[in-house]
Design a protein around this motif. Structure first.
Motif, short mmCIF file in Angstrom:
data_model
loop_
_atom_site.label_atom_id
_atom_site.label_comp_id
_atom_site.label_asym_id
_atom_site.label_seq_id
_atom_site.Cartn_x
_atom_site.Cartn_y
_atom_site.Cartn_z
N THR A 72 0.82 -1.21 0.00
CA THR A 72 0.00 0.00 0.00
C THR A 72 0.85 1.26 0.00
N THR A 73 1.88 1.28 0.83
CA THR A 73 2.68 2.51 0.95
C THR A 73 3.55 2.75 -0.28
N VAL A 74 4.04 1.69 -0.94
CA VAL A 74 4.82 1.89 -2.17
C VAL A 74 3.92 2.42 -3.28
N ALA A 75 2.71 1.86 -3.40
CA ALA A 75 1.77 2.35 -4.41
C ALA A 75 1.39 3.80 -4.13
N ALA A 76 1.12 4.11 -2.86
CA ALA A 76 0.75 5.48 -2.49
C ALA A 76 1.89 6.45 -2.76
N ALA A 77 3.13 6.01 -2.56
CA ALA A 77 4.29 6.87 -2.80
C ALA A 77 4.44 7.17 -4.29
N ILE A 78 4.22 6.16 -5.14
CA ILE A 78 4.34 6.37 -6.59
C ILE A 78 3.26 7.34 -7.07
N GLY A 79 2.06 7.24 -6.50
CA GLY A 79 0.97 8.13 -6.89
C GLY A 79 0.89 9.39 -6.05
N ALA A 80 1.94 9.72 -5.32
CA ALA A 80 1.92 10.88 -4.42
C ALA A 80 2.05 12.18 -5.19
N GLN A 81 1.96 13.29 -4.48
CA GLN A 81 1.89 14.61 -5.10
C GLN A 81 3.10 14.92 -5.97
N ASP A 82 4.28 14.58 -5.52
CA ASP A 82 5.48 14.93 -6.27
C ASP A 82 6.07 13.76 -7.03
N GLN A 83 5.25 12.75 -7.33
CA GLN A 83 5.72 11.61 -8.11
C GLN A 83 4.93 11.55 -9.41
N LEU A 84 4.21 10.48 -9.63
CA LEU A 84 3.51 10.26 -10.90
C LEU A 84 2.44 11.31 -11.16
N MET A 85 1.88 11.88 -10.07
CA MET A 85 0.82 12.88 -10.22
C MET A 85 1.30 14.10 -10.99
N GLN A 86 2.58 14.43 -10.86
CA GLN A 86 3.15 15.58 -11.55
C GLN A 86 3.94 15.19 -12.79
N LEU A 87 4.29 13.92 -12.90
CA LEU A 87 5.17 13.48 -13.98
C LEU A 87 4.53 13.65 -15.35
N PHE A 88 3.35 13.10 -15.54
CA PHE A 88 2.71 13.15 -16.85
C PHE A 88 2.28 14.57 -17.25
N PRO A 89 1.67 15.35 -16.35
CA PRO A 89 1.32 16.72 -16.76
C PRO A 89 2.53 17.54 -17.19
N MET A 90 3.68 17.29 -16.58
CA MET A 90 4.87 18.07 -16.90
C MET A 90 5.34 17.83 -18.33
N PHE A 91 5.24 16.61 -18.82
CA PHE A 91 5.73 16.29 -20.16
C PHE A 91 4.67 16.46 -21.24
N VAL A 92 3.41 16.45 -20.87
CA VAL A 92 2.35 16.63 -21.86
C VAL A 92 2.07 18.11 -22.10
N TYR A 93 2.32 18.93 -21.09
CA TYR A 93 1.98 20.36 -21.17
C TYR A 93 2.55 21.07 -22.39
N PRO A 94 3.79 20.82 -22.83
CA PRO A 94 4.32 21.55 -24.00
C PRO A 94 3.51 21.35 -25.27
N PHE A 95 2.68 20.32 -25.32
CA PHE A 95 1.95 20.01 -26.56
C PHE A 95 0.50 20.51 -26.51
N ARG A 96 0.18 21.30 -25.51
CA ARG A 96 -1.14 21.91 -25.47
C ARG A 96 -1.23 22.96 -26.58
N ALA A 97 -2.45 23.16 -27.10
CA ALA A 97 -2.65 24.13 -28.18
C ALA A 97 -2.32 25.54 -27.71
N SER A 98 -2.53 25.83 -26.43
CA SER A 98 -2.26 27.16 -25.89
C SER A 98 -0.77 27.45 -25.74
N GLN A 99 0.07 26.44 -25.96
CA GLN A 99 1.52 26.61 -25.78
C GLN A 99 2.28 26.60 -27.11
N ASP A 100 1.58 26.82 -28.21
CA ASP A 100 2.23 26.80 -29.51
C ASP A 100 3.36 27.83 -29.60
#
Length: 268
Positions: A72-100
């Motif tokens: 439980t704690t390893v899964a919770a750590a991976i999905g924590a605020q400064d782990q996977l929760m921020q990982l994907f938004p950080m790399f997808v953000y440059p491809f938003r239409a508003s960031q052309d």
């Protein structure tokens, strides 16, 4: 039980982050002691009290508690605020239409297997109101998620290796107390409630904390209900202070019952 606990911890951590005012059980994931894992262990301990009384043959053993908490704690750590929760938004953000304009010149340096780059896939990720389980979305996310999972597995093994290297010095030589781990450690050793996680002092602190936190949550939804202040907005005092103290504004000072709870497990 461990896998189910990890799923519920990750889900409620995300809900707490996205819509905190709608969460009855706040699951902050910025602390070393992950709330979701501890709460799940607490529910399992309550279940074990029932099993020991009426079905002793089926009661969970300390080793099983350890496995449940570990998963439980390893899964919770991976999905924590400064782990996977921020990982994907950080790399997808440059491809938003508003960031052309701002990010367009940097897109060529981001590989296609690292993040989805199609606007029809990226925009729904931010706006929501769509079903993720669609063939074109799954196909677009399959490779990036697989690549990042490989990276997370490598990171996990690296941290495990550092743990093995440092364990002897920290545990046997320096004899560090690790107060943040004492609560789950005691519950795992006793297979539920027992040892330091028992007695009048512990349950009195638990009851007082439950009342304080519950009143705070109720007050957030129904302001007419009084609550115990858990913070102080120091900005007005600092704004009126002379230099250089006024440079500290804005500032909010907060306290949480968990600070006192961790102190309970510090060696005397």
């Amino acid at each position: 039980l461990g896998l189910f606990g990890g799923v519920q911890a990750c889900m409620l951590q995300v809900v707490t982050k996205v819509v905190p005012k709608n969460t009855l059980l706040p699951y902050p994931s910025v602390l070393t002691l992950l709330t979701g894992a501890i709460f799940w262990l607490f529910l399992i301990a309550i279940l074990n009290v029932f099993l020991r009384r009426y079905f002793p043959r089926h009661a969970l053993r300390p080793s099983e508690f350890t496995v449940i908490y570990g998963l439980t704690t390893v899964a919770a750590a991976i999905g924590a605020q400064d782990q996977l929760m921020q990982l994907f938004p950080m790399f997808v953000y440059p491809f938003r239409a508003s960031q052309d304009l701002e990010m367009g010149k940097y897109r060529q340096f981001i590989p296609h297997w690292l993040a989805p780059q199609d606007p029809s896939v990226v925009e729904p990720y931010y706006y929501g109101a769509t079903n993720f389980w669609q063939p074109y979305l799954l196909k677009a996310w399959l490779v990036p998620i697989s690549v990042w999972m490989l990276w997370l597995i490598a990171l996990g093994f690296t941290l495990w290796a550092w743990n093995v290297i440092l364990r002897h010095r920290w545990v046997e030589a320096d004899r560090l107390a690790f107060p943040c781990i004492q609560l789950p450690l005691e519950m795992c050793k006793e297979g539920g409630f027992g040892g330091a996680v028992s007695g009048r002092l512990f349950w009195t602190g638990f009851a007082i904390t439950s009342v304080i936190v519950s009143l705070d949550q109720i007050h957030n939804r129904f302001p007419g209900v009084p609550s115990v202040p858990l913070g102080l907005v120091a900005s007005p005092l600092l704004d009126a202070a002379p230099a250089p103290w006024k440079a500290l504004s804005p500032m909010t000072l907060t306290w949480e019952p968990i600070h006192l709870g961790i102190s309970y497990f510090i060696p005397r």
